[in-house]
Design an enzyme around this catalytic site. Structure first.
Site, PDB file in Angstrom:
ATOM      1  NE  ARG A 101     -71.917  -5.594 -25.623  1.00 37.61           N
ATOM      2  CZ  ARG A 101     -72.936  -4.799 -25.369  1.00 37.61           C
ATOM      3  NH1 ARG A 101     -73.855  -5.159 -24.481  1.00 37.61           N
ATOM      4  NH2 ARG A 101     -73.055  -3.636 -25.955  1.00 37.61           N
ATOM      5  CE  LYS A 136     -89.568 -24.083 -15.408  1.00 36.18           C
ATOM      6  NZ  LYS A 136     -90.942 -23.872 -15.896  1.00 36.18           N
ATOM      7  CE  LYS A 168     -91.334 -28.872  -9.662  1.00 35.78           C
ATOM      8  NZ  LYS A 168     -91.165 -27.882 -10.741  1.00 35.78           N
ATOM      9  CD  GLU A 198     -95.821 -30.516 -10.064  1.00 36.16           C
ATOM     10  OE1 GLU A 198     -95.042 -29.599 -10.347  1.00 36.16           O
ATOM     11  OE2 GLU A 198     -95.949 -31.558 -10.745  1.00 36.16           O
ATOM     12  CG  ASP A 219     -97.806 -27.625 -12.000  1.00 30.60           C
ATOM     13  OD1 ASP A 219     -97.287 -26.500 -12.094  1.00 30.60           O
ATOM     14  OD2 ASP A 219     -97.694 -28.505 -12.874  1.00 30.60           O
TER      15      ASP A 219
END
Length: 284
Positions: A101, A136, A168, A198, A219
């Protein structure tokens, strides 16, 4: 050529996963499978895809029992069809069932990422745009997942928060003078460190470029604004597009002339590829 995923990068993940999966051993195999039983198992693709992380099989089964032998029939970055045998595992049956597994969980996820990445790369193949990943990623699996992106023909963004300056909207929320803030940041970092900022509006572009950035991220821009942004930036910085990129939209985004398209979904929205382990058990 796809970079090799090293055993030292895989093993900590495997050790933690095995400990989580069977902290006191595989009690089912202990009561149903004779200790002297041996097995041969084929890792079989139930659907087509791109291989990534095949070395995971070797590391998992070596960790469970060094007597288990893994023969790989395909290398990372290679395509396979439904029904293809990707690897063959042989050795003590209990050990193979113990590692089954964990080996499949990791390999299915990595192949899913490579396959999804390859589809995005193919969608922009007629342009100059690079497809890149983001941060991410699944906690603890970043090095494996980013390897899978490369197996699919994509590229990696910064690996961690320590690798580059990337400002950002939240970083700039209290900044009245973006140009001055960028120049101050540039003065604090080594000359070798990349600086990216950004923007979410076209009217921010000139102020950011005046600060001296290496990459400007547009963005969640519309296609028209992306085209306008590319023209405005020219050769003064690398232009990256980001925000809600999907397989059905990435081609049009690439056609605006951007240099880089970052796609978080490559790692955080991926579906594990369907792979199976077909086991044949016998007695010594």
């Amino acid at each position: 050529m796809t970079a090799v995923l090293e055993t030292a990068q895989i093993r900590p993940v495997v050790v933690a996963a095995l400990a989580e999966d069977a902290p006191s051993g595989d009690v089912t195999s202990q009561v149903f499978v004779p200790a002297d039983a041996v097995a041969t198992a084929d890792v079989v693709a139930r659907e087509p895809g791109v291989m990534a992380g095949v070395e995971v099989l070797t590391v998992v089964f070596a960790e469970v029992d060094p007597q288990v032998r893994v023969v790989r029939h395909i290398d990372d970055g290679q395509e396979f069809a439904a029904g293809d045998v990707l690897a063959t595992v042989s050795g003590p049956a209990r050990a193979i069932l113990r590692g089954e597994r964990i080996a499949l969980n990791l390999l299915q996820r990595l192949c899913g990422i490579a396959t999804l990445t390859a589809a995005h790369v193919q969608a922009v193949a007629h342009t100059r745009a690079r497809v890149v990943d983001t941060r991410k990623t699944t906690p603890g699996l970043r090095v494996l997942e980013r390897h899978a992106v490369r197996c699919g023909g994509g590229f990696n963004h910064r690996f961690s928060l320590s690798d580059a300056v990337m400002a950002k909207d939240n970083h700039l929320a209290l900044t009245d003078d973006i140009t001055a803030a960028i120049r101050a940041a540039r003065a604090q970092i080594p000359h070798t460190m990349h600086l990216e900022v950004e923007v979410d509006r076209l009217d921010q572009v000139e102020a950011v470029l005046a600060g001296g950035v290496d990459t400007i991220m547009l963005d969640n821009f519309s296609l028209d604004d992306l085209r306008a942004g590319v023209e405005l930036v020219g050769d003064r910085a690398v232009v990256e597009a980001s925000g809600g990129v999907r397989l059905d939209t990435i081609g049009a985004i690439a056609e605006t002339g951007v240099d880089v398209i970052s796609v978080g979904a490559l790692t955080h929205g991926v579906r594990a590829l369907d792979l199976g382990l077909d086991v044949r058990i016998s007695r010594d």
